[in-house]
Design a protein around this motif. Sequence first.
Motif, mmCIF file in Angstrom:
data_model
loop_
_atom_site.group_PDB
_atom_site.id
_atom_site.type_symbol
_atom_site.label_atom_id
_atom_site.label_comp_id
_atom_site.label_asym_id
_atom_site.label_seq_id
_atom_site.Cartn_x
_atom_site.Cartn_y
_atom_site.Cartn_z
ATOM 1 N N ARG A 76 0.815 -1.215 0.000
ATOM 2 C CA ARG A 76 0.000 0.000 0.000
ATOM 3 C C ARG A 76 0.850 1.266 0.000
ATOM 4 O O ARG A 76 0.394 2.339 0.381
ATOM 5 C CB ARG A 76 -0.962 0.016 1.206
ATOM 6 N N ARG A 77 2.084 1.158 -0.432
ATOM 7 C CA ARG A 77 2.977 2.304 -0.617
ATOM 8 C C ARG A 77 3.208 3.107 0.654
ATOM 9 O O ARG A 77 3.467 4.316 0.614
ATOM 10 C CB ARG A 77 2.446 3.229 -1.721
ATOM 11 N N PHE A 78 3.092 2.465 1.803
ATOM 12 C CA PHE A 78 3.450 3.146 3.037
ATOM 13 C C PHE A 78 4.969 3.316 3.055
ATOM 14 O O PHE A 78 5.700 2.368 2.762
ATOM 15 C CB PHE A 78 2.983 2.342 4.247
ATOM 16 N N PRO A 79 5.480 4.506 3.392
ATOM 17 C CA PRO A 79 6.933 4.753 3.307
ATOM 18 C C PRO A 79 7.729 3.834 4.225
ATOM 19 O O PRO A 79 7.460 3.761 5.429
ATOM 20 C CB PRO A 79 7.064 6.220 3.728
ATOM 21 N N TRP A 80 8.715 3.157 3.681
ATOM 22 C CA TRP A 80 9.546 2.259 4.475
ATOM 23 C C TRP A 80 10.311 3.011 5.556
ATOM 24 O O TRP A 80 10.610 2.433 6.604
ATOM 25 C CB TRP A 80 10.520 1.503 3.572
ATOM 26 N N ARG A 81 10.618 4.284 5.329
ATOM 27 C CA ARG A 81 11.361 5.031 6.342
ATOM 28 C C ARG A 81 10.545 5.241 7.619
ATOM 29 O O ARG A 81 11.108 5.551 8.676
ATOM 30 C CB ARG A 81 11.794 6.388 5.772
ATOM 31 N N LYS A 82 9.223 5.056 7.539
ATOM 32 C CA LYS A 82 8.371 5.216 8.724
ATOM 33 C C LYS A 82 8.092 3.901 9.439
ATOM 34 O O LYS A 82 7.534 3.911 10.533
ATOM 35 C CB LYS A 82 7.037 5.864 8.333
ATOM 36 N N VAL A 83 8.459 2.785 8.826
ATOM 37 C CA VAL A 83 8.111 1.487 9.399
ATOM 38 C C VAL A 83 8.756 1.312 10.769
ATOM 39 O O VAL A 83 8.090 0.942 11.754
ATOM 40 C CB VAL A 83 8.523 0.352 8.445
ATOM 41 N N GLY A 84 10.062 1.571 10.871
ATOM 42 C CA GLY A 84 10.756 1.421 12.149
ATOM 43 C C GLY A 84 10.188 2.310 13.245
ATOM 44 O O GLY A 84 9.861 1.824 14.342
ATOM 45 N N PRO A 85 10.051 3.621 13.003
ATOM 46 C CA PRO A 85 9.464 4.483 14.037
ATOM 47 C C PRO A 85 8.052 4.070 14.451
ATOM 48 O O PRO A 85 7.709 4.136 15.627
ATOM 49 C CB PRO A 85 9.469 5.869 13.369
ATOM 50 N N TYR A 86 7.242 3.656 13.496
ATOM 51 C CA TYR A 86 5.886 3.220 13.844
ATOM 52 C C TYR A 86 5.931 2.004 14.773
ATOM 53 O O TYR A 86 5.201 1.949 15.776
ATOM 54 C CB TYR A 86 5.104 2.862 12.577
ATOM 55 N N ILE A 87 6.762 1.032 14.447
ATOM 56 C CA ILE A 87 6.804 -0.192 15.252
ATOM 57 C C ILE A 87 7.307 0.109 16.657
ATOM 58 O O ILE A 87 6.767 -0.412 17.650
ATOM 59 C CB ILE A 87 7.682 -1.242 14.553
ATOM 60 N N VAL A 88 8.324 0.955 16.771
ATOM 61 C CA VAL A 88 8.820 1.323 18.101
ATOM 62 C C VAL A 88 7.718 2.000 18.916
ATOM 63 O O VAL A 88 7.505 1.684 20.100
ATOM 64 C CB VAL A 88 10.047 2.246 17.981
ATOM 65 N N ALA A 89 6.985 2.923 18.295
ATOM 66 C CA ALA A 89 5.898 3.608 18.997
ATOM 67 C C ALA A 89 4.813 2.628 19.428
ATOM 68 O O ALA A 89 4.257 2.728 20.530
ATOM 69 C CB ALA A 89 5.308 4.690 18.099
ATOM 70 N N GLN A 90 4.509 1.668 18.583
ATOM 71 C CA GLN A 90 3.471 0.691 18.914
ATOM 72 C C GLN A 90 3.878 -0.191 20.092
ATOM 73 O O GLN A 90 3.077 -0.443 21.006
ATOM 74 C CB GLN A 90 3.183 -0.163 17.676
ATOM 75 N N VAL A 91 5.124 -0.660 20.081
ATOM 76 C CA VAL A 91 5.583 -1.513 21.179
ATOM 77 C C VAL A 91 5.630 -0.725 22.488
ATOM 78 O O VAL A 91 5.215 -1.232 23.544
ATOM 79 C CB VAL A 91 6.962 -2.116 20.841
ATOM 80 N N LEU A 92 6.099 0.506 22.428
ATOM 81 C CA LEU A 92 6.146 1.326 23.647
ATOM 82 C C LEU A 92 4.740 1.626 24.159
ATOM 83 O O LEU A 92 4.492 1.622 25.374
ATOM 84 C CB LEU A 92 6.902 2.631 23.376
ATOM 85 N N GLY A 93 3.812 1.899 23.259
ATOM 86 C CA GLY A 93 2.440 2.139 23.685
ATOM 87 C C GLY A 93 1.825 0.916 24.343
ATOM 88 O O GLY A 93 1.108 1.022 25.347
ATOM 89 N N ALA A 94 2.120 -0.271 23.790
ATOM 90 C CA ALA A 94 1.608 -1.505 24.391
ATOM 91 C C ALA A 94 2.232 -1.748 25.763
ATOM 92 O O ALA A 94 1.554 -2.186 26.700
ATOM 93 C CB ALA A 94 1.888 -2.682 23.460
ATOM 94 N N PHE A 95 3.518 -1.482 25.890
ATOM 95 C CA PHE A 95 4.196 -1.639 27.180
ATOM 96 C C PHE A 95 3.590 -0.709 28.227
ATOM 97 O O PHE A 95 3.305 -1.121 29.360
ATOM 98 C CB PHE A 95 5.689 -1.342 27.020
ATOM 99 N N ALA A 96 3.369 0.556 27.835
ATOM 100 C CA ALA A 96 2.787 1.520 28.775
ATOM 101 C C ALA A 96 1.366 1.110 29.160
ATOM 102 O O ALA A 96 0.966 1.240 30.330
ATOM 103 C CB ALA A 96 2.791 2.912 28.150
#
Length: 388
Positions: A106-126
């Motif tokens: 779906r043409r989501f920018p690969w440069r955002k994949v890492g930051p998104y995943i980090v934010a998701q894991v941190l949000g789940a941890f919190a």
Amino acid sequence: MSEQVSALRNPRGLKRVGGTWGECLAEFLGTFVLILLGDGAVAMAVAGLPGSGRTISPTTIFVGPGDWLLVGFGWAFAVAFAVYVAGGVSGAHVNPAVTIAFAVRRRFPWRKVGPYIVAQVLGAFAGAAVIYAVYGSAINAFDAASRTPRESGEAVATFSIFATFPAPYFHGSWVGPFIDQVVGTGLLLLLIVAVIDRRNMAPQANMGPLLTGLVVGAIGISFGANAGYAINPARDFGPRFFAWIAGWGAVALPGSIPGAFSWYFWIPIVGPIVGALIGVLLYDLFIGDVLSARSMPPPAGRAGPGDTAESRPPPGQPGGPTAAEAESPPGRAGPGEHTGPGERPNPGERPGPGGRLNPGERPNPGERPNPGERPGSVGGDEPPPAAS
């Protein structure tokens, strides 16, 4: 109403959150809400209801389908409201498997994949940390009543508030749970891309998040007992890591109970990613390509689907026949048209205006050229230029 709310940040701060950083904040908060409501529903079923005297005994959990429906609908609402919270900023992936699948198809920018995943894991941890702060006393009461202290490595019931584990009927094998995660997450992605595809039957009036939540609820009701339907690496690993810090030990990381299962933690990570890729590819192969084909204009000179002679516009309208074509008698060639191979002109038919006689053909008896007309031409037409 929202346009009248003043910003908390100054213009310089607003500029910083306008890009990827702001999207990551939205992913963090969306996943935080997801875990609060989702793990909160599990905590209610496992520790809250038994500990508050609302079940037969302090350790009675999941004795009927109703308990599982409580968890299934809890996660459905959790996903729906998480998407409503973050959807307008980041698209509310709240799931690394969704982020990776969207980057692939779906043409989501690969440069955002890492930051998104980090934010998701941190949000789940919190989110898991807040659940523990709210339900800590109920969790301790359940562990004491069931005589499975956290440090024993056997407190699977209270650990299930935070992360997932396989059902006993898999007998410790990783194959069944892995297939379960692939199928569940594949179905999740297939249905998500169907819901958001405007070429298909996409819902209107901001109903997309609610339907996405119902998708997760349906998967939980259909597949949840197999392995807890993580179908989301962040939803499982973030709370799992918190549970390991909070004292659940090896049952959390690496996810092992002797004689039951071992090193389970990677299955809710790899399985959902594989399933997500399969799900989005299946949708694009079976549905997306068909929708793309139907939206393409027909090639020049070819009739489109359903375009027949009866469906052509009337004479004089764009795309319709000319007046001369409309006046041609059925079965006869119109002005300037050639008959088919091996056919002869109708008896007594004369060439139309501007038409030439075929080589060796004679004019009709009694017909004379117009005054000033040269032989070899009819109706004042000049002979064709010689081929060079």
